[in-house]
Scaffold this motif. Structure first.
Motif, PDB file in Angstrom:
ATOM      1  N   ASP A 137       0.851  -1.130  -0.112  1.00  0.00           N
ATOM      2  CA  ASP A 137      -0.114  -0.083  -0.104  1.00  0.00           C
ATOM      3  C   ASP A 137       0.897   1.165   0.062  1.00  0.00           C
ATOM      4  OD1 ASP A 137       0.722  -0.583   2.773  1.00  0.00           O
ATOM      5  OD2 ASP A 137      -0.768   0.825   3.377  1.00  0.00           O
ATOM      6  N   LEU A 138       2.234   1.017   0.090  1.00  0.00           N
ATOM      7  CA  LEU A 138       2.969   2.475   0.232  1.00  0.00           C
ATOM      8  C   LEU A 138       3.908   2.366  -1.162  1.00  0.00           C
ATOM      9  CD1 LEU A 138       4.223   2.444   3.822  1.00  0.00           C
ATOM     10  CD2 LEU A 138       2.488   3.579   2.956  1.00  0.00           C
ATOM     11  N   GLN A 139       3.765   1.349  -2.128  1.00  0.00           N
ATOM     12  CA  GLN A 139       4.658   1.536  -3.127  1.00  0.00           C
ATOM     13  C   GLN A 139       3.759   2.501  -4.145  1.00  0.00           C
ATOM     14  OE1 GLN A 139       5.277  -2.565  -4.770  1.00  0.00           O
ATOM     15  NE2 GLN A 139       6.011  -3.090  -2.782  1.00  0.00           N
ATOM     16  N   GLY A 140       4.720   3.550  -4.425  1.00  0.00           N
ATOM     17  CA  GLY A 140       4.205   4.324  -5.523  1.00  0.00           C
ATOM     18  C   GLY A 140       3.626   5.370  -5.062  1.00  0.00           C
ATOM     19  N   VAL A 141       3.809   5.569  -3.602  1.00  0.00           N
ATOM     20  CA  VAL A 141       3.242   6.812  -2.846  1.00  0.00           C
ATOM     21  C   VAL A 141       4.004   7.927  -2.960  1.00  0.00           C
ATOM     22  CG1 VAL A 141       2.675   7.691  -0.527  1.00  0.00           C
ATOM     23  CG2 VAL A 141       1.668   5.628  -1.440  1.00  0.00           C
ATOM     24  N   ALA A 142       5.416   7.851  -2.806  1.00  0.00           N
ATOM     25  CA  ALA A 142       6.456   8.787  -2.821  1.00  0.00           C
ATOM     26  C   ALA A 142       6.869   8.830  -4.126  1.00  0.00           C
ATOM     27  CB  ALA A 142       7.573   8.556  -1.835  1.00  0.00           C
ATOM     28  N   GLU A 143       6.541  10.229  -4.684  1.00  0.00           N
ATOM     29  CA  GLU A 143       6.770  10.878  -6.187  1.00  0.00           C
ATOM     30  C   GLU A 143       8.398  11.166  -6.117  1.00  0.00           C
ATOM     31  OE1 GLU A 143       3.703  13.044  -7.671  1.00  0.00           O
ATOM     32  OE2 GLU A 143       2.267  11.581  -7.152  1.00  0.00           O
ATOM     33  N   GLN A 144       8.620  11.717  -4.935  1.00  0.00           N
ATOM     34  CA  GLN A 144      10.095  12.461  -5.055  1.00  0.00           C
ATOM     35  C   GLN A 144      11.182  11.453  -4.152  1.00  0.00           C
ATOM     36  OE1 GLN A 144      10.011  16.564  -3.790  1.00  0.00           O
ATOM     37  NE2 GLN A 144       8.224  16.917  -5.291  1.00  0.00           N
ATOM     38  N   TRP A 145      11.998  11.098  -4.640  1.00  0.00           N
ATOM     39  CA  TRP A 145      13.201  10.325  -4.158  1.00  0.00           C
ATOM     40  C   TRP A 145      14.531  11.184  -4.140  1.00  0.00           C
ATOM     41  CZ3 TRP A 145      12.653   5.400  -1.912  1.00  0.00           C
ATOM     42  CH2 TRP A 145      11.268   4.585  -2.403  1.00  0.00           C
ATOM     43  N   ARG A 146      15.186  11.537  -3.144  1.00  0.00           N
ATOM     44  CA  ARG A 146      16.213  12.296  -2.982  1.00  0.00           C
ATOM     45  C   ARG A 146      17.185  11.510  -2.334  1.00  0.00           C
ATOM     46  NH1 ARG A 146      14.392  17.012  -5.091  1.00  0.00           N
ATOM     47  NH2 ARG A 146      12.392  17.715  -4.521  1.00  0.00           N
ATOM     48  N   SER A 147      18.650  11.654  -2.957  1.00  0.00           N
ATOM     49  CA  SER A 147      19.685  10.545  -2.417  1.00  0.00           C
ATOM     50  C   SER A 147      20.943  11.201  -2.741  1.00  0.00           C
ATOM     51  CB  SER A 147      19.300   9.241  -3.281  1.00  0.00           C
ATOM     52  OG  SER A 147      19.625   9.358  -4.685  1.00  0.00           O
ATOM     53  N   THR A 148      21.944  10.458  -2.090  1.00  0.00           N
ATOM     54  CA  THR A 148      23.273  10.459  -2.223  1.00  0.00           C
ATOM     55  C   THR A 148      23.757   9.012  -1.953  1.00  0.00           C
ATOM     56  OG1 THR A 148      25.170  11.588  -1.633  1.00  0.00           O
ATOM     57  CG2 THR A 148      23.544  11.219   0.312  1.00  0.00           C
ATOM     58  N   ASP A 149      24.905   8.654  -2.479  1.00  0.00           N
ATOM     59  CA  ASP A 149      25.466   7.451  -2.376  1.00  0.00           C
ATOM     60  C   ASP A 149      26.969   7.441  -2.564  1.00  0.00           C
ATOM     61  OD1 ASP A 149      26.227   6.415  -5.174  1.00  0.00           O
ATOM     62  OD2 ASP A 149      24.258   7.364  -5.382  1.00  0.00           O
ATOM     63  N   THR A 150      27.389   6.335  -2.242  1.00  0.00           N
ATOM     64  CA  THR A 150      28.908   6.165  -2.285  1.00  0.00           C
ATOM     65  C   THR A 150      29.194   4.998  -3.374  1.00  0.00           C
ATOM     66  OG1 THR A 150      28.928   4.495  -0.496  1.00  0.00           O
ATOM     67  CG2 THR A 150      29.420   6.913   0.081  1.00  0.00           C
ATOM     68  N   CYS A 151      27.976   4.731  -4.231  1.00  0.00           N
ATOM     69  CA  CYS A 151      28.375   3.677  -5.080  1.00  0.00           C
ATOM     70  C   CYS A 151      28.933   3.870  -6.392  1.00  0.00           C
ATOM     71  CB  CYS A 151      26.952   3.017  -5.154  1.00  0.00           C
ATOM     72  SG  CYS A 151      25.993   2.397  -3.646  1.00  0.00           S
ATOM     73  N   SER A 152      30.268   3.562  -6.467  1.00  0.00           N
ATOM     74  CA  SER A 152      30.711   3.740  -8.030  1.00  0.00           C
ATOM     75  C   SER A 152      31.206   2.533  -8.673  1.00  0.00           C
ATOM     76  CB  SER A 152      31.802   4.896  -7.933  1.00  0.00           C
ATOM     77  OG  SER A 152      32.764   4.254  -6.940  1.00  0.00           O
ATOM     78  N   GLY A 153      30.985   1.254  -8.116  1.00  0.00           N
ATOM     79  CA  GLY A 153      31.664   0.229  -8.953  1.00  0.00           C
ATOM     80  C   GLY A 153      32.866  -0.476  -8.255  1.00  0.00           C
ATOM     81  N   PRO A 154      33.394  -1.451  -8.658  1.00  0.00           N
ATOM     82  CA  PRO A 154      33.188  -1.826  -9.989  1.00  0.00           C
ATOM     83  C   PRO A 154      31.838  -2.511 -10.330  1.00  0.00           C
ATOM     84  CG  PRO A 154      34.557  -3.262  -8.774  1.00  0.00           C
ATOM     85  CD  PRO A 154      34.094  -2.142  -7.792  1.00  0.00           C
TER      86      PRO A 154
END
Length: 147
Positions: free
Chosen positions: A128-145
């Motif tokens: 029931d919460l999937q698709g509710v939030a239209e704005q997702w703001r993020s930061t990450d440290t994911c750069s691979g490999p």
């Protein structure tokens, strides 16, 4: 892609806010979740990084607050491998009319990985919460490999 943040061992929000510009305002917010991402590449390399996210605008509706609460209490075990596997199975390629400065495999893998995060994270939310939030703001440290 953003500001690096410390790796958390749970999905709970960290004590350190990260900076997000929301609209014309420049607001510093606590992440709703800091998600530890761990995956093994096709070549067998183990990768660890963190994805921190905040949902909605600064002024949130009750349903978006429920999404934020669900994100904070979610157990994220295995999500990194799910994201990686989805990204590798759904590679992002340049589309007609798009101009990419970097058409390398690495650039494609990074984009594929970034585009896989939200759908996989959202799958962990109650239906029931999937698709509710239209704005997702993020930061990450994911750069691979990634390979």
């Amino acid at each position: 892609m953003g500001i690096a943040v410390a790796i958390a061992t749970t999905g709970a929000a960290a004590a350190t806010p990260f900076f997000l510009g929301l609209g014309e305002e420049r607001t510093s917010v606590q992440p709703d979740a800091q998600i530890p991402i761990v995956y093994e590449t096709l070549s067998g390399e183990l990768v660890e990084c963190t994805y921190s996210l905040y949902v909605g605008p600064a002024e949130r509706s009750g349903s978006v607050v429920r999404v934020a609460d669900a994100l904070a209490s979610t157990i994220w075990d295995g999500i990194g491998q799910e994201i990686y596997d989805y990204a590798m199975a759904n590679p992002r390629e340049p589309r007609a009319g798009e101009t990419w400065e970097d058409r390398s495999q690495r650039a494609r893998d990074i984009m594929s990985f970034q585009l896989a995060i939200v759908p996989i994270v959202e799958r962990r939310l109650p239906a029931d919460l999937q698709g509710v939030a239209e704005q997702w703001r993020s930061t990450d440290t994911c750069s691979g490999p990634f390979r």
